[in-house]
Design a protein around this motif. Structure first.
Motif, PDB file in Angstrom:
ATOM      1  N   ILE A  34       0.860  -1.064   0.010  1.00  0.00           N
ATOM      2  CA  ILE A  34      -0.085   0.109  -0.032  1.00  0.00           C
ATOM      3  C   ILE A  34       0.948   1.233  -0.017  1.00  0.00           C
ATOM      4  CG2 ILE A  34      -0.222   0.211   2.422  1.00  0.00           C
ATOM      5  CD1 ILE A  34      -3.177   0.856   1.896  1.00  0.00           C
ATOM      6  N   LEU A  38      -0.578   3.354  -6.321  1.00  0.00           N
ATOM      7  CA  LEU A  38      -1.498   2.883  -6.532  1.00  0.00           C
ATOM      8  C   LEU A  38      -1.731   2.566  -8.013  1.00  0.00           C
ATOM      9  CD1 LEU A  38      -4.745   4.322  -4.770  1.00  0.00           C
ATOM     10  CD2 LEU A  38      -3.581   2.244  -4.114  1.00  0.00           C
ATOM     11  N   CYS A  85      -4.822   6.917   0.079  1.00  0.00           N
ATOM     12  CA  CYS A  85      -5.404   6.022  -1.075  1.00  0.00           C
ATOM     13  C   CYS A  85      -7.077   6.325  -1.199  1.00  0.00           C
ATOM     14  CB  CYS A  85      -4.869   4.501  -0.819  1.00  0.00           C
ATOM     15  SG  CYS A  85      -3.141   4.001  -0.802  1.00  0.00           S
ATOM     16  N   LEU A 170      -8.611  -2.433  -0.773  1.00  0.00           N
ATOM     17  CA  LEU A 170      -6.998  -2.185  -0.539  1.00  0.00           C
ATOM     18  C   LEU A 170      -6.384  -2.992   0.154  1.00  0.00           C
ATOM     19  CD1 LEU A 170      -7.570   1.851  -0.093  1.00  0.00           C
ATOM     20  CD2 LEU A 170      -6.416   0.908  -1.976  1.00  0.00           C
TER      21      LEU A 170
END
Length: 216
Positions: A34, A38, A85, A170
């Motif tokens: 992460i 992305l 994110c 995610l």
């Protein structure tokens, strides 16, 4: 076989770190940390459901299970990145599962983006003593009746009943979100640190639909 091999599902697929996986030409996954940029396909998600690590110890364990080393940092560094994110993806609706320790912080972060934020009392592994919470954020008022449902049942409800084009995760793990989207004829995107965990989803999808197209 190590207990962290998750039944050896990864042996059935040519999957490894940084793999990008396409399923039936319109669902997308990546083995991904992460803290890295992305993948573009995550921006397809107009709704998110993510069960991320709940604290620093939990986070460290996930890296250990994935046979990866990482620099030790405060848990705040992780959840701030998680919300970065989410802000980048900009989903209409966001569900985040969390333990009690950082529940307040997740609610505060969610309120920075969404007008309507609520949380549900939940549990996991269908065990009432394993308490967790699911925070929901949205800009339109709606209050699904999800209190005191097991987190797996909440995921099933979200995937079947929320209105979305793509659902994103995610921290896909073994893929409850992806699987439940797929069986409801919905599309999904996701990222996951551990390719062995992600392979469990691929094996389960192939069992559900033997004609599924998985491209690596």
């Amino acid at each position: 076989m190590s207990k962290w091999d998750y039944g050896g599902a990864y042996k059935d697929f040519d999957i490894y770190s940084n793999s990008i996986i396409t399923i039936d030409n319109n669902n997308f996954l990546k083995v991904h940390d992460i803290f890295n940029e992305l993948p573009n396909f995550m921006n397809n998600a107009d709704i998110i459901f993510t069960d991320s690590p709940w604290n620093l110890g939990n986070l460290n364990t996930f890296y250990t299970k994935a046979d990866l080393e990482h620099i030790c940092f405060e848990y705040e560094t992780f959840y701030k990145r998680l919300f970065e994110c989410i802000y980048e993806i900009n989903p209409r609706i966001c569900y985040l599962e969390i333990g009690k320790q950082y529940l307040a912080e997740f609610i505060i972060e969610m309120k920075k983006k969404y007008k309507y934020v609520t949380f549900y009392n939940s549990n996991y592994y269908h065990n009432k003593d394993r308490i967790c919470y699911v925070v929901r954020g949205a800009n339109k008022a709606k209050a699904p009746k999800l209190d005191y449902m097991d987190e797996e049942d909440i995921i099933k409800w979200v995937c079947a009943n929320e209105d979305y084009d793509y659902i994103g995760d995610l921290c896909m793990g073994r893929g409850l979100v992806g699987y439940n989207a797929y069986i409801n004829n919905k599309k999904f995107v996701g990222t996951e640190l551990n390719f062995k965990r992600l392979a469990v989803l691929l094996k389960r999808l192939k069992k559900y639909n033997e004609n599924i197209k998985i491209s690596l």
